[in-house]
Design a protein around this motif. Sequence first.
Motif, PDB file in Angstrom:
ATOM      1  N   SER A  32       0.822  -1.197   0.000  1.00  0.00           N
ATOM      2  CA  SER A  32       0.000   0.000   0.000  1.00  0.00           C
ATOM      3  C   SER A  32       0.859   1.251   0.000  1.00  0.00           C
ATOM      4  CB  SER A  32      -0.949   0.002   1.209  1.00  0.00           C
ATOM      5  OG  SER A  32      -0.232   0.122   2.421  1.00  0.00           O
ATOM      6  N   THR A  35       1.856   1.924  -3.445  1.00  0.00           N
ATOM      7  CA  THR A  35       0.764   2.557  -4.170  1.00  0.00           C
ATOM      8  C   THR A  35       0.694   4.040  -3.850  1.00  0.00           C
ATOM      9  OG1 THR A  35      -0.484   0.493  -4.153  1.00  0.00           O
ATOM     10  CG2 THR A  35      -1.718   2.508  -4.577  1.00  0.00           C
ATOM     11  N   GLU A  36       0.881   4.395  -2.590  1.00  0.00           N
ATOM     12  CA  GLU A  36       0.884   5.804  -2.205  1.00  0.00           C
ATOM     13  C   GLU A  36       1.985   6.567  -2.912  1.00  0.00           C
ATOM     14  OE1 GLU A  36       1.258   5.634   1.977  1.00  0.00           O
ATOM     15  OE2 GLU A  36      -0.792   4.964   2.337  1.00  0.00           O
ATOM     16  N   TYR A  39       1.059   7.207  -6.496  1.00  0.00           N
ATOM     17  CA  TYR A  39      -0.196   7.920  -6.745  1.00  0.00           C
ATOM     18  C   TYR A  39       0.072   9.326  -7.272  1.00  0.00           C
ATOM     19  CZ  TYR A  39      -4.694  10.175  -5.898  1.00  0.00           C
ATOM     20  OH  TYR A  39      -5.866  10.871  -6.043  1.00  0.00           O
ATOM     21  N   THR A 278      -2.248  11.159  -1.030  1.00  0.00           N
ATOM     22  CA  THR A 278      -1.709   9.821  -1.256  1.00  0.00           C
ATOM     23  C   THR A 278      -2.725   8.874  -1.876  1.00  0.00           C
ATOM     24  OG1 THR A 278      -2.272   9.223   1.029  1.00  0.00           O
ATOM     25  CG2 THR A 278      -0.036  10.043   0.615  1.00  0.00           C
ATOM     26  N   SER A 279      -3.974   9.301  -1.978  1.00  0.00           N
ATOM     27  CA  SER A 279      -5.013   8.520  -2.641  1.00  0.00           C
ATOM     28  C   SER A 279      -6.178   9.456  -2.920  1.00  0.00           C
ATOM     29  CB  SER A 279      -5.471   7.346  -1.757  1.00  0.00           C
ATOM     30  OG  SER A 279      -6.291   7.799  -0.704  1.00  0.00           O
ATOM     31  N   ASP A 280      -7.220   8.920  -3.528  1.00  0.00           N
ATOM     32  CA  ASP A 280      -8.389   9.751  -3.791  1.00  0.00           C
ATOM     33  C   ASP A 280      -9.040  10.229  -2.500  1.00  0.00           C
ATOM     34  OD1 ASP A 280      -8.021   9.431  -6.496  1.00  0.00           O
ATOM     35  OD2 ASP A 280      -9.551   7.855  -6.724  1.00  0.00           O
ATOM     36  N   THR A 282      -7.291  10.373   0.759  1.00  0.00           N
ATOM     37  CA  THR A 282      -6.355  10.584   1.868  1.00  0.00           C
ATOM     38  C   THR A 282      -5.345  11.679   1.543  1.00  0.00           C
ATOM     39  OG1 THR A 282      -6.504   8.235   2.424  1.00  0.00           O
ATOM     40  CG2 THR A 282      -4.722   9.481   3.434  1.00  0.00           C
TER      41      THR A 282
END
Length: 348
Positions: A32, A35-36, A39, A278-280, A282
């Motif tokens: 994860s 992924t961050e 992103y 870091t995401s849609d 967060t």
Amino acid sequence: MENIRAAVLATVSVIGLVFVVDAQVSNRSLASRGTEDSYRPPRTSWGDPDLEGTWPSTNMAAVPLQRPESFGMRNVLTDAEFAQRQAQAARQAAQDLSDFDFENPSIPFGQVGGGQSPPQHWFERGETQRQVSLIVDPPNGRLPALTAAAQQREADRRRESPGTVASYTDFTLYERCITRGLTGSILPGGYNNGNQIVQAPGYVTIVNEMIHESRIVPLDGRPHISPAIESHLGDSRGRWDGDTLVVETRNFTDRPGVGMNGTGASAALKITERFRRTSDTTIRYAVTVDDPMTWTAPFTMQYDLVRDDGYGMYEYACHEGNYALQNILSGARATERAAGDTTQRPSR
């Protein structure tokens, strides 16, 4: 009189100080985190990373500022420790929902949740996290030591504080419903944990639900205003470091504390914040506090803001209902009259 003051102030002093560098803070797997790192946030119509939205920090309200010394350099709970925290949270939730007995409260008088305070279900407890503490630098998760100058300031303050309050100036700015300062306004606590970001070409506005603060941050490279001009929230200037918004704030007054107006910072305080999506859903929020007149070293804190477009940003109508100051001051004067003290002091 001190008991009376503590009791009434508990109704307006309900928050905790919360903050949290990436390497040590994690409920997240290595996958994860990868992924961050990869992103890429959406862009505004003028090309800046899009941070707009409502980003409350309620989920982090249960994480303490400092790490218990027994954890050393470890800042992630084991599975067993996490399960224990979950059980504690469940017991707290059950206690919060129990009938509130004003005459015989389960919490001692003078503490938040006691007989003079709102019932416990009124508070936002957050979610169980694997973070042990929110301070991540120094690596032990502890506040740096106070400087000699700060220790002297604290000693002077305690020496000058009488047994009973003499004036409204004896209270912190937060107790007076004026401000919690920059960090205290954005950090998660007992309630009103909403944060909103609004963007325009060349500017970012950061809105905090706690005492309805708003900072308009220029991004055009202009210098800070003169150091002679100070304010409770300081003077903020921002810039983009890749996809990260970096905001540096200085020119503070020496009144607000860091967090809940506890240890008062000095006018030398500088705060650097970083906002990275870091995401849609967060934003990773990090803040470094640097005040060489108060702490022997800077310290850094970080936590995630989770997007919630359905969150309601409510007015923090504290000053309008802040009868605590008048009641405490008038009570102090009544105590003095009963003791035969005829010194004239203001009642409000």
